[in-house]
Structures are given as structure tokens and as C-alpha cells.
Design a protein around this motif. Structure first.
Motif, PDB file in Angstrom:
ATOM      1  N   UNK A   1       0.812  -1.229   0.000  1.00  0.00           N
ATOM      2  CA  UNK A   1       0.000   0.000   0.000  1.00  0.00           C
ATOM      3  C   UNK A   1       0.842   1.275   0.000  1.00  0.00           C
ATOM      4  N   UNK A   2       2.159   1.102   0.072  1.00  0.00           N
ATOM      5  CA  UNK A   2       3.090   2.229   0.056  1.00  0.00           C
ATOM      6  C   UNK A   2       2.792   3.224   1.175  1.00  0.00           C
ATOM      7  N   UNK A   3       2.492   2.721   2.349  1.00  0.00           N
ATOM      8  CA  UNK A   3       2.186   3.586   3.487  1.00  0.00           C
ATOM      9  C   UNK A   3       3.402   3.832   4.375  1.00  0.00           C
ATOM     10  N   UNK A   4       4.471   3.113   4.150  1.00  0.00           N
ATOM     11  CA  UNK A   4       5.686   3.233   4.960  1.00  0.00           C
ATOM     12  C   UNK A   4       6.857   3.598   4.052  1.00  0.00           C
ATOM     13  N   UNK A   5       7.724   4.470   4.530  1.00  0.00           N
ATOM     14  CA  UNK A   5       8.905   4.851   3.762  1.00  0.00           C
ATOM     15  C   UNK A   5      10.128   4.128   4.311  1.00  0.00           C
ATOM     16  N   UNK A   6      10.984   3.704   3.393  1.00  0.00           N
ATOM     17  CA  UNK A   6      12.183   2.958   3.744  1.00  0.00           C
ATOM     18  C   UNK A   6      13.466   3.743   3.441  1.00  0.00           C
ATOM     19  N   UNK A   7      13.360   5.067   3.285  1.00  0.00           N
ATOM     20  CA  UNK A   7      14.527   5.895   2.948  1.00  0.00           C
ATOM     21  C   UNK A   7      15.662   5.708   3.949  1.00  0.00           C
ATOM     22  N   UNK A   8      15.354   5.755   5.228  1.00  0.00           N
ATOM     23  CA  UNK A   8      16.382   5.686   6.262  1.00  0.00           C
ATOM     24  C   UNK A   8      16.949   4.270   6.402  1.00  0.00           C
ATOM     25  N   UNK A   9      16.105   3.266   6.205  1.00  0.00           N
ATOM     26  CA  UNK A   9      16.549   1.881   6.351  1.00  0.00           C
ATOM     27  C   UNK A   9      17.386   1.399   5.177  1.00  0.00           C
ATOM     28  N   UNK A  10      17.153   1.939   3.998  1.00  0.00           N
ATOM     29  CA  UNK A  10      17.825   1.447   2.794  1.00  0.00           C
ATOM     30  C   UNK A  10      18.424   2.585   1.971  1.00  0.00           C
TER      31      UNK A  10
END
Length: 90
Positions: A46-55
Motif C-alpha cells: 500500500x506504500x504507506x511506509x517509507x524505507x529511505x532511512x533503512x535502505x
């Protein structure tokens, strides 16, 4: 797992924002305001979470892929004002 494949680049003529899908990841970048978001589609369809910091390594790789895409096809994808898409900054 991040797999390098030919990216799928999406955008709308009325917007400078671009979305790039490569493997399990989708990265959205708007050069006008610098906003970006990385989504890991298998874990968050659903693209409700961002993974910028994790990846951050994936963000860097997708930014490089979008820059390459812009270098190769930018002239064929004119923006509304007639200028070619520019490379994505840091």
C-alpha cells in the motif's frame, strides 16, 4: 533483496515528479521540493511506509538509475516548458 533490472520510470507531463520502479522497490522523487520516498513493495504493497532511512543504498542506486534514464531519454520526454528532464540532484 535488491536486484538490478531495467527500471520502469513513471511520470506525468504536468509534473516534474518521477517514480522509478526497479525490482521490489519504488522510489518517488520531486525535484521541485526535494521530497522523496522509497517503498519496498513486497513488505508494504500500500506504500504507506517509507524505507529511505533503512535502505539509503537503494535510494542511491535508484537515483543513479533515474539519472541514467534522464541522460538516455530526457530529450524524448520533454517537460511542459519544452526543456528536457534534468539529472536528479543529491
Amino acid at each position: 533483496v535488491f536486484e538490478r533490472r531495467d527500471p520502469i520510470v513513471m511520470g506525468r507531463p504536468q509534473s516534474d515528479a518521477r517514480a522509478l520502479r526497479s525490482g521490489n522497490f519504488k522510489w518517488i522523487f520531486d525535484p521541485k521540493n526535494g521530497l522523496q520516498s522509497l517503498h519496498q513493495l513486497e513488505r508494504d504493497a500500500r506504500e504507506s511506509r517509507q524505507f529511505n532511512q533503512e535502505r539509503p543504498e537503494v535510494v542511491q542506486e535508484l537515483r543513479a538509475q533515474l539519472n541514467e534514464w534522464n541522460r538516455r531519454f530526457g530529450k524524448a520526454t520533454k517537460q511542459g516548458d519544452g526543456r528536457a528532464d534534468e539529472a536528479v540532484g543529491d
